[in-house]
Each structure stands twice: as structure tokens, then as C-alpha cells.
Design an enzyme around this catalytic site. Structure first.
Site, PDB file in Angstrom:
ATOM      1  CB  CYS A  84     -71.484  50.986 -48.250  1.00 61.47           C
ATOM      2  SG  CYS A  84     -69.820  51.128 -48.881  1.00 61.47           S
ATOM      3  CB  CYS A 106     -69.230  48.304 -47.364  1.00 63.12           C
ATOM      4  SG  CYS A 106     -68.876  50.035 -47.016  1.00 63.12           S
TER       5      CYS A 106
END
Length: 92
Positions: free
Chosen positions: A16, A19
Site C-alpha cells: 500500500c 501506508c
């Protein structure tokens, strides 16, 4: 339980992008907040059962748990350091 500090939990995945962008922001927020909060990260791919139990719909998801272990706040999406600090300070 048995603690008086809230927990800031970052639910993330290694693939991600947002993230990964938030990771150094979380580290900086944790350093600034010091011992007023506990900070933890959980990889949603390694701990799928926990991600499901926490009802995580998107990544990253940041969840604040009060000292009693009950969820008090959550935000889906990447936050910068100040956003993370503000999220926690609302519950101190």
C-alpha cells in the site's frame, strides 16, 4: 487493559503506497507524543483475522483505543504527523 494510555493502531499493508508514505509520519508522531500514547502497527496481510475483526475496509486505517481497550476513533486514509497527533490528543 491495566494501562492508562490510549493505543494508536496503524493497520497497513506492505504493498500500500499511502501506508508506506505514512510510516515515517507515524514514527515522528510517536516520538513527539512520547509516553502519552502507545503506538502499534499491524500488517493486514499477515494478520487477516485481526483486520477482519477490526472491520478494516481500506488502508491505511488508523484506530485509537482508549485505556479501557474500547475503540474511540478511526480514520481511513493516510495522515501526516500533525493529523496523527491531533487524532490522539482528542482522546487524552
Amino acid at each position: 487493559v491495566g494501562t492508562t494510555t490510549p493505543l494508536l493502531l496503524d493497520v497497513y499493508a506492505t504493498w500500500c503506497g499511502p501506508c508506506q508514505m505514512m510510516a515515517p509520519q507515524l514514527a515522528a508522531a510517536a516520538k513527539e507524543l512520547g509516553d502519552t500514547v502507545r503506538v502499534a502497527k499491524i500488517d493486514s496481510d499477515k494478520y487477516t483475522q485481526w483486520a477482519s475483526r477490526l472491520k478494516v475496509g481500506g488502508l491505511p486505517t488508523v484506530i485509537v483505543f482508549g485505556p479501557d481497550g474500547v475503540e474511540v476513533d478511526r480514520i481511513e486514509g493516510a495522515l501526516m504527523k500533525d493529523g496523527l497527533i491531533n487524532l490522539v490528543q482528542r482522546h487524552l
